[in-house]
Scaffold this motif. Structure first.
Motif, PDB file in Angstrom:
ATOM      1  N   THR A 142     -76.074 -42.198 -36.696  1.00  0.00           N
ATOM      2  CA  THR A 142     -77.244 -41.734 -35.950  1.00  0.00           C
ATOM      3  C   THR A 142     -77.551 -40.262 -36.246  1.00  0.00           C
ATOM      4  OG1 THR A 142     -76.718 -43.292 -34.167  1.00  0.00           O
ATOM      5  CG2 THR A 142     -78.243 -41.507 -33.645  1.00  0.00           C
ATOM      6  N   LEU A 143     -76.510 -39.424 -36.256  1.00  0.00           N
ATOM      7  CA  LEU A 143     -76.707 -37.994 -36.514  1.00  0.00           C
ATOM      8  C   LEU A 143     -77.212 -37.744 -37.935  1.00  0.00           C
ATOM      9  CD1 LEU A 143     -73.550 -36.491 -34.762  1.00  0.00           C
ATOM     10  CD2 LEU A 143     -75.933 -36.234 -34.046  1.00  0.00           C
ATOM     11  N   LEU A 144     -76.668 -38.476 -38.898  1.00  0.00           N
ATOM     12  CA  LEU A 144     -77.110 -38.313 -40.283  1.00  0.00           C
ATOM     13  C   LEU A 144     -78.581 -38.691 -40.429  1.00  0.00           C
ATOM     14  CD1 LEU A 144     -74.057 -39.688 -42.308  1.00  0.00           C
ATOM     15  CD2 LEU A 144     -74.902 -37.329 -42.283  1.00  0.00           C
ATOM     16  N   THR A 145     -78.991 -39.765 -39.764  1.00  0.00           N
ATOM     17  CA  THR A 145     -80.398 -40.166 -39.803  1.00  0.00           C
ATOM     18  C   THR A 145     -81.286 -39.059 -39.249  1.00  0.00           C
ATOM     19  OG1 THR A 145     -79.714 -42.469 -39.457  1.00  0.00           O
ATOM     20  CG2 THR A 145     -82.039 -41.968 -39.156  1.00  0.00           C
ATOM     21  N   SER A 166     -76.316 -23.788 -42.246  1.00  0.00           N
ATOM     22  CA  SER A 166     -76.023 -24.795 -41.222  1.00  0.00           C
ATOM     23  C   SER A 166     -75.037 -25.834 -41.738  1.00  0.00           C
ATOM     24  CB  SER A 166     -77.322 -25.485 -40.783  1.00  0.00           C
ATOM     25  OG  SER A 166     -78.236 -24.560 -40.243  1.00  0.00           O
ATOM     26  N   TYR A 167     -75.242 -26.253 -42.976  1.00  0.00           N
ATOM     27  CA  TYR A 167     -74.307 -27.209 -43.583  1.00  0.00           C
ATOM     28  C   TYR A 167     -72.925 -26.584 -43.757  1.00  0.00           C
ATOM     29  CZ  TYR A 167     -77.457 -31.057 -44.724  1.00  0.00           C
ATOM     30  OH  TYR A 167     -78.294 -32.146 -44.638  1.00  0.00           O
ATOM     31  N   LEU A 168     -72.890 -25.326 -44.152  1.00  0.00           N
ATOM     32  CA  LEU A 168     -71.621 -24.642 -44.382  1.00  0.00           C
ATOM     33  C   LEU A 168     -70.823 -24.525 -43.088  1.00  0.00           C
ATOM     34  CD1 LEU A 168     -69.857 -23.149 -46.457  1.00  0.00           C
ATOM     35  CD2 LEU A 168     -71.043 -21.037 -45.814  1.00  0.00           C
ATOM     36  N   VAL A 169     -71.472 -24.089 -42.030  1.00  0.00           N
ATOM     37  CA  VAL A 169     -70.797 -23.933 -40.743  1.00  0.00           C
ATOM     38  C   VAL A 169     -70.284 -25.273 -40.228  1.00  0.00           C
ATOM     39  CG1 VAL A 169     -71.125 -23.332 -38.296  1.00  0.00           C
ATOM     40  CG2 VAL A 169     -72.072 -21.864 -40.086  1.00  0.00           C
ATOM     41  N   PHE A 200     -68.099 -34.230 -35.548  1.00  0.00           N
ATOM     42  CA  PHE A 200     -68.291 -32.944 -34.866  1.00  0.00           C
ATOM     43  C   PHE A 200     -68.998 -31.951 -35.776  1.00  0.00           C
ATOM     44  CE2 PHE A 200     -66.783 -28.609 -34.016  1.00  0.00           C
ATOM     45  CZ  PHE A 200     -67.216 -28.456 -32.700  1.00  0.00           C
ATOM     46  N   GLY A 201     -68.558 -31.869 -37.045  1.00  0.00           N
ATOM     47  CA  GLY A 201     -69.196 -30.962 -37.988  1.00  0.00           C
ATOM     48  C   GLY A 201     -70.641 -31.315 -38.251  1.00  0.00           C
ATOM     49  N   ILE A 202     -70.916 -32.603 -38.426  1.00  0.00           N
ATOM     50  CA  ILE A 202     -72.291 -33.052 -38.633  1.00  0.00           C
ATOM     51  C   ILE A 202     -73.135 -32.776 -37.394  1.00  0.00           C
ATOM     52  CG2 ILE A 202     -73.729 -35.132 -38.871  1.00  0.00           C
ATOM     53  CD1 ILE A 202     -72.576 -34.218 -41.481  1.00  0.00           C
ATOM     54  N   VAL A 204     -72.740 -30.305 -35.290  1.00  0.00           N
ATOM     55  CA  VAL A 204     -73.043 -28.872 -35.280  1.00  0.00           C
ATOM     56  C   VAL A 204     -74.205 -28.571 -36.222  1.00  0.00           C
ATOM     57  CG1 VAL A 204     -72.163 -26.587 -35.906  1.00  0.00           C
ATOM     58  CG2 VAL A 204     -70.721 -28.171 -34.611  1.00  0.00           C
ATOM     59  N   THR A 205     -74.172 -29.160 -37.416  1.00  0.00           N
ATOM     60  CA  THR A 205     -75.262 -28.957 -38.381  1.00  0.00           C
ATOM     61  C   THR A 205     -76.591 -29.449 -37.819  1.00  0.00           C
ATOM     62  OG1 THR A 205     -73.753 -29.152 -40.277  1.00  0.00           O
ATOM     63  CG2 THR A 205     -76.093 -29.526 -40.691  1.00  0.00           C
ATOM     64  N   PHE A 206     -76.577 -30.640 -37.232  1.00  0.00           N
ATOM     65  CA  PHE A 206     -77.804 -31.190 -36.661  1.00  0.00           C
ATOM     66  C   PHE A 206     -78.324 -30.316 -35.524  1.00  0.00           C
ATOM     67  CE2 PHE A 206     -79.811 -34.036 -33.457  1.00  0.00           C
ATOM     68  CZ  PHE A 206     -80.941 -34.365 -34.184  1.00  0.00           C
ATOM     69  N   PHE A 207     -77.419 -29.828 -34.679  1.00  0.00           N
ATOM     70  CA  PHE A 207     -77.825 -28.960 -33.567  1.00  0.00           C
ATOM     71  C   PHE A 207     -78.430 -27.661 -34.079  1.00  0.00           C
ATOM     72  CE2 PHE A 207     -76.803 -25.419 -30.714  1.00  0.00           C
ATOM     73  CZ  PHE A 207     -77.487 -25.815 -29.575  1.00  0.00           C
ATOM     74  N   MET A 208     -77.818 -27.067 -35.093  1.00  0.00           N
ATOM     75  CA  MET A 208     -78.330 -25.812 -35.635  1.00  0.00           C
ATOM     76  C   MET A 208     -79.711 -25.990 -36.256  1.00  0.00           C
ATOM     77  SD  MET A 208     -74.902 -24.133 -37.364  1.00  0.00           S
ATOM     78  CE  MET A 208     -75.801 -22.677 -37.929  1.00  0.00           C
ATOM     79  N   LEU A 209     -79.884 -27.076 -36.999  1.00  0.00           N
ATOM     80  CA  LEU A 209     -81.172 -27.311 -37.656  1.00  0.00           C
ATOM     81  C   LEU A 209     -82.268 -27.634 -36.642  1.00  0.00           C
ATOM     82  CD1 LEU A 209     -80.053 -29.463 -40.735  1.00  0.00           C
ATOM     83  CD2 LEU A 209     -80.804 -27.083 -40.757  1.00  0.00           C
ATOM     84  N   SER A 210     -81.961 -28.528 -35.698  1.00  0.00           N
ATOM     85  CA  SER A 210     -82.983 -28.953 -34.733  1.00  0.00           C
ATOM     86  C   SER A 210     -83.334 -27.840 -33.756  1.00  0.00           C
ATOM     87  CB  SER A 210     -82.507 -30.194 -33.975  1.00  0.00           C
ATOM     88  OG  SER A 210     -81.283 -29.953 -33.321  1.00  0.00           O
ATOM     89  N   SER A 211     -82.341 -27.077 -33.297  1.00  0.00           N
ATOM     90  CA  SER A 211     -82.632 -25.985 -32.362  1.00  0.00           C
ATOM     91  C   SER A 211     -83.436 -24.888 -33.050  1.00  0.00           C
ATOM     92  CB  SER A 211     -81.324 -25.405 -31.799  1.00  0.00           C
ATOM     93  OG  SER A 211     -80.506 -24.906 -32.834  1.00  0.00           O
ATOM     94  N   TYR A 212     -83.165 -24.665 -34.335  1.00  0.00           N
ATOM     95  CA  TYR A 212     -83.943 -23.679 -35.089  1.00  0.00           C
ATOM     96  C   TYR A 212     -85.384 -24.134 -35.202  1.00  0.00           C
ATOM     97  CZ  TYR A 212     -85.473 -20.699 -38.938  1.00  0.00           C
ATOM     98  OH  TYR A 212     -86.170 -19.809 -39.716  1.00  0.00           O
TER      99      TYR A 212
END
Length: 251
Positions: A142-145, A166-169, A200-202, A204-212
């Motif tokens: 779901t997160l990857l989608t 975002s991917y790195l973090v 968890f890592g994915i 975080v990436t999704f949260f960073m991208l979407s919140s931005y």
């Protein structure tokens, strides 16, 4: 990422020195292939570290097959929407309907997250693996989608370095969590610890991208699902998205 070619072209000039050309090449490689390179590197680390904690080949296959399925089918689910939404985004920017960018982002994310989660649950119904592992696998899918769709929006504001960051973090946090959890939670199913760490890592990436994305476009309209009207106008784009993914992963 949408529009990246136009931005990278600006880095090259006939007046460039050799150093500037090398710098431009490094930068273009980083922003265009950075997310995939980071993902591949983290998966290699997961694989190598997992060898010391996974007692059987079957346990290793549990984790790797889960990742492969999640990546393939998340692209399959997001592909039709991604091509369609890119057209919608370009129209909104051209017509200066900026308020609809944020609202359409909220709408499309709702659709892909809900539909992918439901389909994931149905797919995993007959799985013989523990329920907690199955639900974690569905969460990864779901997160990857959601990430593939979010990338289309974030790239419109040309924040390519932020995407790579975002991917790195996210991947670094996932790797660190995996190492710590495998070391200290020895009585827990190892593939699950690896999977939950990667999720968890994915996440975080999704949260960073979407919140931005939500912070950049401050204004919104109430037309969250206005882009759906594009399905009848540009149905070929949906077909292209499906067959493109099939062409990559069909084998």
């Amino acid at each position: 990422m949408a529009g990246i070619g136009f931005e990278l072209k600006k880095l090259y000039s006939e007046n460039n020195t050799s150093y500037q050309d090398v710098k431009a090449t490094f930068y273009s490689s980083l922003v265009s292939a950075g997310p995939w390179l980071i993902t591949i590197a983290s998966l290699i680390v997961f694989d190598k570290v997992g060898e010391h904690y996974l007692s059987t080949v079957r346990e290793k296959n549990y984790f790797m097959v889960t990742l492969i399925y999640s990546f393939i089918f998340s692209q399959f689910f997001s592909g039709p929407w991604a091509y369609l939404i890119n057209r919608y985004i370009s129209d909104c920017i051209f017509e200066k309907r900026y308020a609809e960018l944020k609202s359409s982002f909220i709408g499309i994310v709702k659709i892909v997250l809900v539909t992918s989660f439901i389909c994931g649950i149905l797919f995993m119904q007959d799985s013989s693996l523990p329920a907690y592992y199955n639900y974690t696998a569905v969460l990864l899918f779901t997160l990857l989608t959601g990430i593939w769709i979010t990338m289309a929006y974030v790239s419109t504001v040309k924040s390519y370095i932020y995407i790579v960051f975002s991917y790195l973090v996210g991947n670094i946090l996932g790797v660190v969590l995996m190492i710590v959890s495998l070391e200290y939670f020895t009585d827990v199913f190892p593939p699950f610890l690896m999977l939950i760490s990667y999720v968890f890592g994915i996440g975080v990436t999704f949260f960073m991208l979407s919140s931005y994305m939500l912070s950049v476009f401050e204004h919104t309209s109430y037309a969250e699902f206005d882009f759906i009207s594009y399905i009848s106008k540009y149905s070929s784009l949906c077909g292209i998205g499906v067959f493109y993914v099939l062409g990559i992963w069909g084998h």
